[in-house]
Design a protein around this motif. Structure first.
Motif, PDB file in Angstrom:
ATOM      1  N   TRP A 133      15.069  -5.828  -9.672  1.00 25.88           N
ATOM      2  CA  TRP A 133      13.942  -5.623  -9.660  1.00 25.88           C
ATOM      3  C   TRP A 133      12.741  -5.710  -9.327  1.00 25.88           C
ATOM      4  N   PRO A 134      12.730  -5.949  -8.177  1.00 25.02           N
ATOM      5  CA  PRO A 134      12.169  -6.855  -6.918  1.00 25.02           C
ATOM      6  C   PRO A 134      10.559  -5.887  -7.208  1.00 25.02           C
ATOM      7  N   TRP A 135       8.930  -6.613  -6.845  1.00 28.72           N
ATOM      8  CA  TRP A 135       8.391  -5.414  -6.737  1.00 28.72           C
ATOM      9  C   TRP A 135       8.301  -4.522  -6.069  1.00 28.72           C
ATOM     10  N   GLN A 136       8.859  -4.689  -4.944  1.00 26.63           N
ATOM     11  CA  GLN A 136       8.940  -3.537  -3.692  1.00 26.63           C
ATOM     12  C   GLN A 136       9.591  -2.543  -4.360  1.00 26.63           C
ATOM     13  N   ASP A 137      10.882  -3.055  -5.099  1.00 26.85           N
ATOM     14  CA  ASP A 137      11.430  -1.142  -6.340  1.00 26.85           C
ATOM     15  C   ASP A 137      10.124  -0.504  -7.259  1.00 26.85           C
ATOM     16  N   ARG A 138       9.575  -1.590  -7.861  1.00 30.30           N
ATOM     17  CA  ARG A 138       9.199  -1.117  -9.087  1.00 30.30           C
ATOM     18  C   ARG A 138       7.766  -0.434  -8.583  1.00 30.30           C
ATOM     19  N   TRP A 139       7.354  -0.891  -7.477  1.00 33.13           N
ATOM     20  CA  TRP A 139       6.112  -0.264  -6.926  1.00 33.13           C
ATOM     21  C   TRP A 139       7.085   1.333  -6.966  1.00 33.13           C
TER      22      TRP A 139
END
Length: 181
Positions: A133-139
């Motif tokens: 869950w990298p930040w880009q995917d969470r965003w």
């Protein structure tokens, strides 16, 4: 192509049987649909989520012709762009992409039809989970849910942002496919 012709012929014959032998049933059906389409899009068009439906809604609001046709052309271009990936993807991913593409080109897709994006969201979430869950995917997943919430206010303000999800979904799924290869 022969399969498509066979399916169309079978559908036509089933329609003839269902209408009691009316060979002109497609013309009657189109006449019935066209008699209420403008009123339906006038009252409910704020829920349009596909490119053709959004184009027709804008056509009715602005008086500019050919916007629905432009929606079909842009949607068709997106489908054609995605076809090579659709053929090489594994079954689960290709079904998710096919659902997303069906929404892009549907002539009458309202916001509730966007539930067809759920397989794509599941594929995205599975892949994001495998990446930690990298930040880009969470965003991206948070933005999708916030955009989905705009539907609740659409009836009051006359627009929803769900078409953004519908148009973006095939490209997000393509990005997932590119990451896998």
């Amino acid at each position: 192509m022969a399969v498509l012709a066979g399916v169309l012929a079978l559908h036509y014959l089933a329609g003839v049987i269902a209408t009691g032998g009316n060979l002109a049933w497609p013309a009657d059906w189109l006449g019935t649909i066209s008699s209420y389409t403008a009123a339906d899009f006038h009252d409910n068009g704020w829920q349009a989520s596909s490119l053709p439906a959004l184009g027709l809604r804008l056509e009715l609001l602005t008086g500019l012709p050919w916007l629905a046709l432009a929606g079909y052309l842009v949607g068709g271009a997106i489908v054609l762009y995605c076809l090579p990936a659709l053929r090489r993807m594994p079954p689960l991913e290709s079904v998710a992409l096919a659902c997303a593409l069906g929404l892009v080109v549907s002539p009458h897709a309202w916001v509730y039809d966007a539930t067809l994006l759920l397989p794509g969201i599941a594929v995205f979430a599975r892949n994001a989970s495998m990446r930690g869950w990298p930040w880009q995917d969470r965003w991206l997943i948070a933005a999708a849910f916030v955009i989905g919430l705009t539907w609740a206010f659409g009836g009051f303000v006359g627009i929803t942002l769900v078409p953004l999800l519908v148009v973006a979904a095939p490209f997000v799924l393509l990005r997932e496919e590119w990451r896998q290869s």
